[in-house]
Design a protein around this motif. Sequence first.
Motif, short mmCIF file in Angstrom:
data_model
loop_
_atom_site.label_atom_id
_atom_site.label_comp_id
_atom_site.label_asym_id
_atom_site.label_seq_id
_atom_site.Cartn_x
_atom_site.Cartn_y
_atom_site.Cartn_z
N SER A 167 64.60 57.31 38.77
CA SER A 167 64.98 56.21 39.66
C SER A 167 64.47 56.45 41.08
O SER A 167 64.10 55.51 41.78
N PHE A 168 64.41 57.70 41.49
CA PHE A 168 63.86 58.04 42.80
C PHE A 168 62.37 57.70 42.85
O PHE A 168 61.88 57.12 43.81
N VAL A 182 46.38 58.77 43.21
CA VAL A 182 47.34 59.57 43.97
C VAL A 182 47.46 60.98 43.41
O VAL A 182 47.49 61.96 44.16
N VAL A 183 47.51 61.12 42.09
CA VAL A 183 47.67 62.47 41.52
C VAL A 183 46.40 63.30 41.69
O VAL A 183 46.48 64.51 41.88
N VAL A 184 45.23 62.66 41.65
CA VAL A 184 43.99 63.40 41.91
C VAL A 184 44.00 63.91 43.34
O VAL A 184 43.71 65.09 43.60
N LEU A 185 44.34 63.05 44.29
CA LEU A 185 44.40 63.47 45.69
C LEU A 185 45.45 64.56 45.90
O LEU A 185 45.22 65.52 46.65
N GLY A 186 46.60 64.43 45.26
CA GLY A 186 47.64 65.45 45.38
C GLY A 186 47.21 66.79 44.81
O GLY A 186 47.47 67.84 45.40
N VAL A 197 54.21 65.88 36.97
CA VAL A 197 54.29 64.64 37.76
C VAL A 197 53.21 63.66 37.30
O VAL A 197 53.44 62.44 37.26
N THR A 198 52.05 64.16 36.94
CA THR A 198 50.98 63.29 36.46
C THR A 198 51.37 62.60 35.17
O THR A 198 51.18 61.39 35.00
N LEU A 227 55.03 57.09 47.67
CA LEU A 227 55.44 57.99 48.76
C LEU A 227 56.03 59.28 48.21
O LEU A 227 55.97 60.32 48.85
N VAL A 228 56.60 59.20 47.05
CA VAL A 228 57.17 60.37 46.39
C VAL A 228 56.14 61.00 45.45
O VAL A 228 56.09 62.21 45.31
N LEU A 229 55.31 60.16 44.86
CA LEU A 229 54.36 60.65 43.87
C LEU A 229 53.37 61.65 44.48
O LEU A 229 53.09 62.68 43.87
N PHE A 230 52.86 61.38 45.68
CA PHE A 230 51.87 62.28 46.28
C PHE A 230 52.43 63.68 46.54
O PHE A 230 51.88 64.66 46.05
#
Length: 176
Positions: free
Chosen positions: A10-11, A52-56, A31-32, A18-21
């Motif tokens: 839910s978060f 986003v996950v690639v950048l993270g 997370v991916t 904003l949370v995924l990165f």
Amino acid sequence: MIISSAQAISFFIGYKYLVLFPAAVIEGPIVTILGGFLASLGYLNVYAVYAVVVLGDLAADSGYYAISRWGRERFVDRWGRYFGMTPERIGRLETHFEKHIGKTLAIAKLTHAFVIGFIFAAGIARVPYRKFLWYIFLPTLLKSFVLVLIGFFFGRAYAQFDQYLNYISLALPLLV
């Protein structure tokens, strides 16, 4: 404080990218997969999740690289002897990366268990950052793609399974 999986999801749904990165920087593979799962359920855009996950993941790798590259002297002088890091071994490490940078970083990136050690080794060997980034970029694209797909198709299977359970729960009282 322990967070349940329902609270974590839910978060993610509430704050999305904003949370995924930062979550991808801290714990990339799980997370991916979670991002792909949420995309399959329609909460996130699958293309945005992938980007986003690639950048993270690249940000995390760059951080590990920077720590080892610019902390090399301080670490090796102070702690290197405990890990068998002699000037000779560092020289061999530098030679290895000069000859086999592509293979070494690509294989390391695709094997999750060893990647951080190899990234630290690349920093200690002072591999040029542009080369480092190039040789981890392509495997990161592949690895992230596969993990997003796993999450996405697991989410699709979950939604289908949930639908079957609904049918069973409706039919079960009739059968009984």
